[in-house]
Structure formats: structure tokens, C-alpha cells
Scaffold this motif. Structure first.
Motif, PDB file in Angstrom:
ATOM      1  N   ASP A   9      10.699   1.900 -22.607  1.00  0.00           N
ATOM      2  CA  ASP A   9      10.949   3.328 -22.400  1.00  0.00           C
ATOM      3  C   ASP A   9       9.671   4.171 -22.460  1.00  0.00           C
ATOM      4  O   ASP A   9       9.649   5.252 -23.055  1.00  0.00           O
ATOM      5  CB  ASP A   9      11.973   3.847 -23.416  1.00  0.00           C
ATOM      6  N   GLY A  10       8.577   3.672 -21.882  1.00  0.00           N
ATOM      7  CA  GLY A  10       7.342   4.435 -21.796  1.00  0.00           C
ATOM      8  C   GLY A  10       6.562   4.528 -23.092  1.00  0.00           C
ATOM      9  O   GLY A  10       5.694   5.394 -23.235  1.00  0.00           O
ATOM     10  N   ARG A  11       6.862   3.649 -24.049  1.00  0.00           N
ATOM     11  CA  ARG A  11       6.153   3.640 -25.333  1.00  0.00           C
ATOM     12  C   ARG A  11       5.835   2.201 -25.733  1.00  0.00           C
ATOM     13  O   ARG A  11       6.395   1.257 -25.194  1.00  0.00           O
ATOM     14  CB  ARG A  11       7.003   4.287 -26.424  1.00  0.00           C
ATOM     15  N   ILE A  12       4.952   2.068 -26.715  1.00  0.00           N
ATOM     16  CA  ILE A  12       4.642   0.748 -27.266  1.00  0.00           C
ATOM     17  C   ILE A  12       5.772   0.386 -28.224  1.00  0.00           C
ATOM     18  O   ILE A  12       6.083   1.128 -29.145  1.00  0.00           O
ATOM     19  CB  ILE A  12       3.295   0.758 -28.003  1.00  0.00           C
ATOM     20  N   SER A  13       6.402  -0.776 -27.978  1.00  0.00           N
ATOM     21  CA  SER A  13       7.564  -1.179 -28.780  1.00  0.00           C
ATOM     22  C   SER A  13       7.232  -2.305 -29.769  1.00  0.00           C
ATOM     23  O   SER A  13       7.983  -2.525 -30.719  1.00  0.00           O
ATOM     24  CB  SER A  13       8.718  -1.607 -27.883  1.00  0.00           C
ATOM     25  N   MET A  59       2.060   7.255 -11.740  1.00  0.00           N
ATOM     26  CA  MET A  59       1.177   6.276 -12.369  1.00  0.00           C
ATOM     27  C   MET A  59       1.927   4.943 -12.415  1.00  0.00           C
ATOM     28  O   MET A  59       3.068   4.882 -12.834  1.00  0.00           O
ATOM     29  CB  MET A  59       0.812   6.747 -13.785  1.00  0.00           C
ATOM     30  N   ASP A  60       1.279   3.856 -11.996  1.00  0.00           N
ATOM     31  CA  ASP A  60       1.946   2.564 -12.011  1.00  0.00           C
ATOM     32  C   ASP A  60       2.031   2.005 -13.435  1.00  0.00           C
ATOM     33  O   ASP A  60       1.395   2.521 -14.355  1.00  0.00           O
ATOM     34  CB  ASP A  60       1.261   1.578 -11.059  1.00  0.00           C
ATOM     35  N   ASP A  61       2.857   0.978 -13.604  1.00  0.00           N
ATOM     36  CA  ASP A  61       3.081   0.403 -14.939  1.00  0.00           C
ATOM     37  C   ASP A  61       1.796  -0.046 -15.609  1.00  0.00           C
ATOM     38  O   ASP A  61       1.603   0.192 -16.801  1.00  0.00           O
ATOM     39  CB  ASP A  61       4.037  -0.791 -14.850  1.00  0.00           C
ATOM     40  N   THR A  62       0.920  -0.704 -14.873  1.00  0.00           N
ATOM     41  CA  THR A  62      -0.323  -1.214 -15.462  1.00  0.00           C
ATOM     42  C   THR A  62      -1.171  -0.077 -16.002  1.00  0.00           C
ATOM     43  O   THR A  62      -1.656  -0.135 -17.139  1.00  0.00           O
ATOM     44  CB  THR A  62      -1.126  -2.028 -14.420  1.00  0.00           C
ATOM     45  N   ARG A  63      -1.331   0.982 -15.222  1.00  0.00           N
ATOM     46  CA  ARG A  63      -2.137   2.123 -15.676  1.00  0.00           C
ATOM     47  C   ARG A  63      -1.461   2.857 -16.819  1.00  0.00           C
ATOM     48  O   ARG A  63      -2.129   3.303 -17.755  1.00  0.00           O
ATOM     49  CB  ARG A  63      -2.423   3.053 -14.499  1.00  0.00           C
ATOM     50  N   ARG A 109       0.590   1.558 -19.077  1.00  0.00           N
ATOM     51  CA  ARG A 109       0.445   0.725 -20.270  1.00  0.00           C
ATOM     52  C   ARG A 109      -0.970   0.836 -20.837  1.00  0.00           C
ATOM     53  O   ARG A 109      -1.150   0.948 -22.043  1.00  0.00           O
ATOM     54  CB  ARG A 109       0.762  -0.730 -19.941  1.00  0.00           C
ATOM     55  N   GLN A 110      -1.967   0.789 -19.947  1.00  0.00           N
ATOM     56  CA  GLN A 110      -3.350   0.892 -20.412  1.00  0.00           C
ATOM     57  C   GLN A 110      -3.608   2.236 -21.073  1.00  0.00           C
ATOM     58  O   GLN A 110      -4.288   2.320 -22.087  1.00  0.00           O
ATOM     59  CB  GLN A 110      -4.329   0.663 -19.257  1.00  0.00           C
ATOM     60  N   ALA A 111      -3.035   3.298 -20.510  1.00  0.00           N
ATOM     61  CA  ALA A 111      -3.210   4.635 -21.102  1.00  0.00           C
ATOM     62  C   ALA A 111      -2.610   4.683 -22.509  1.00  0.00           C
ATOM     63  O   ALA A 111      -3.206   5.273 -23.418  1.00  0.00           O
ATOM     64  CB  ALA A 111      -2.578   5.698 -20.204  1.00  0.00           C
ATOM     65  N   LEU A 112      -1.442   4.065 -22.712  1.00  0.00           N
ATOM     66  CA  LEU A 112      -0.832   4.021 -24.045  1.00  0.00           C
ATOM     67  C   LEU A 112      -1.726   3.267 -25.025  1.00  0.00           C
ATOM     68  O   LEU A 112      -1.944   3.713 -26.157  1.00  0.00           O
ATOM     69  CB  LEU A 112       0.545   3.359 -23.987  1.00  0.00           C
ATOM     70  N   ILE A 113      -2.238   2.118 -24.598  1.00  0.00           N
ATOM     71  CA  ILE A 113      -3.118   1.320 -25.467  1.00  0.00           C
ATOM     72  C   ILE A 113      -4.386   2.098 -25.790  1.00  0.00           C
ATOM     73  O   ILE A 113      -4.820   2.147 -26.948  1.00  0.00           O
ATOM     74  CB  ILE A 113      -3.453  -0.036 -24.808  1.00  0.00           C
ATOM     75  N   ALA A 143       2.483   8.712 -32.044  1.00  0.00           N
ATOM     76  CA  ALA A 143       2.925   9.436 -30.850  1.00  0.00           C
ATOM     77  C   ALA A 143       3.187   8.522 -29.655  1.00  0.00           C
ATOM     78  O   ALA A 143       3.955   8.891 -28.763  1.00  0.00           O
ATOM     79  CB  ALA A 143       1.894  10.501 -30.476  1.00  0.00           C
ATOM     80  N   VAL A 144       2.573   7.336 -29.626  1.00  0.00           N
ATOM     81  CA  VAL A 144       2.754   6.429 -28.482  1.00  0.00           C
ATOM     82  C   VAL A 144       3.683   5.268 -28.803  1.00  0.00           C
ATOM     83  O   VAL A 144       3.874   4.378 -27.975  1.00  0.00           O
ATOM     84  CB  VAL A 144       1.395   5.912 -27.949  1.00  0.00           C
ATOM     85  N   LEU A 145       4.277   5.281 -30.007  1.00  0.00           N
ATOM     86  CA  LEU A 145       5.129   4.176 -30.435  1.00  0.00           C
ATOM     87  C   LEU A 145       6.611   4.493 -30.267  1.00  0.00           C
ATOM     88  O   LEU A 145       7.038   5.634 -30.443  1.00  0.00           O
ATOM     89  CB  LEU A 145       4.859   3.841 -31.904  1.00  0.00           C
ATOM     90  N   ALA A 146       7.388   3.464 -29.980  1.00  0.00           N
ATOM     91  CA  ALA A 146       8.843   3.580 -29.929  1.00  0.00           C
ATOM     92  C   ALA A 146       9.377   3.776 -31.349  1.00  0.00           C
ATOM     93  O   ALA A 146       8.779   3.280 -32.312  1.00  0.00           O
ATOM     94  CB  ALA A 146       9.444   2.322 -29.308  1.00  0.00           C
TER      95      ALA A 146
END
Length: 128
Positions: free
Chosen positions: A118-122, A1-5, A7-11, A28-31
Motif C-alpha cells: 500500500d505504498g509504504r515499507i511493510s 512514478m513507477d514501482d521501482t522509483r 520503492r527507491q524513494a521510500l528507502i 512516516a514511510v512505514l506501514a
């Protein structure tokens, strides 16, 4: 999965959990060292640093509403962050001292800015 997708999945997961009053789902999606700031009319009204401070703030905010929904109306991807326009609707669960009464419907628009590490919302900055 690319960065844009990714990031959108986390949001999307964060907002779905927010709308469902699922604080654990939001976390669960937060740093672990997440930073949160809320601005209303240009004034800082709430902030948290770290997952436990965010948990407390999110739990308190959830208790204020019997219904709430954030809906993304636009999204702008930048190299270091994603900015989304939000349409918000909430119904107060209790009277606010010197303010609106329980059952009052609040509707507003704003923006949320998300940063990632690191793959999470910071970092989240909400503006309304």
C-alpha cells in the motif's frame, strides 16, 4: 512514478531519516503493521511488529549513538522486495556494559531487505 522509483524513494527517505536521528521521519514511510527484524552473525538480535513497537526500538537505538550513517552501496530489485547492501558507521554515545566504550567507532557492512504494501515499507530485515 513507477514501482521501482517509488520503492527507491521510500528507502531513500527512510535511510535519510535514520541518518538524521529522525524517528518520526522513519515512521512516516512505514506501514502501520510494519515488521522489523535485525540479525547479527545469523542470530536474531531485535524485532518489532507494529508502528509503536518500531518507534520504541528506533528511539532506543538512536540513543546509543552520537553519530550514525547508513550508506547504500548496491541495490537489487526483485518482484516482491528490494535488497540493499549497506556500509554502516556509528559512534557510540555511551558505554555498552561489558562492551565498547563511548566514543568507539563501529564500522560494518550488511544488507537490508525491504518489502512493500500500500505504498509504504511493510517489512525490514537487517543483516550484519
Amino acid at each position: 512514478m513507477d514501482d521501482t522509483r517509488a520503492r527507491q524513494a521510500l528507502i531513500d527517505r527512510y535511510i535519510a531519516a535514520y541518518n538524521a536521528f529522525d524517528v518520526d521521519g522513519m515512521l512516516a514511510v512505514l506501514a502501520p503493521d510494519v515488521r522489523f527484524e535485525n540479525f547479527s552473525a545469523g542470530r536474531l538480535t531485535a524485532q518489532a511488529h507494529g508502528i509503536e513497537a518500531f518507534r520504541q526500538l528506533a528511539g532506543h537505538a538512536a540513543a546509543l549513538f552520537s553519530e550514525r550513517e547508513q550508506r547504500v552501496t548496491a541495490r537489487r530489485d526483485h518482484a516482491d522486495r528490494v535488497v540493499v547492501d549497506i556500509a554502516y558507521r556509528g559512534v557510540l554515545a555511551a558505554d555498552i556494559p561489558d562492551g565498547p566504550k563511548a566514543g568507539t567507532v563501529l564500522e560494518m557492512t550488511g544488507q537490508s531487505e525491504f518489502e512493500f504494501a500500500d505504498g509504504r515499507i511493510s517489512r525490514i530485515v537487517d543483516r550484519s
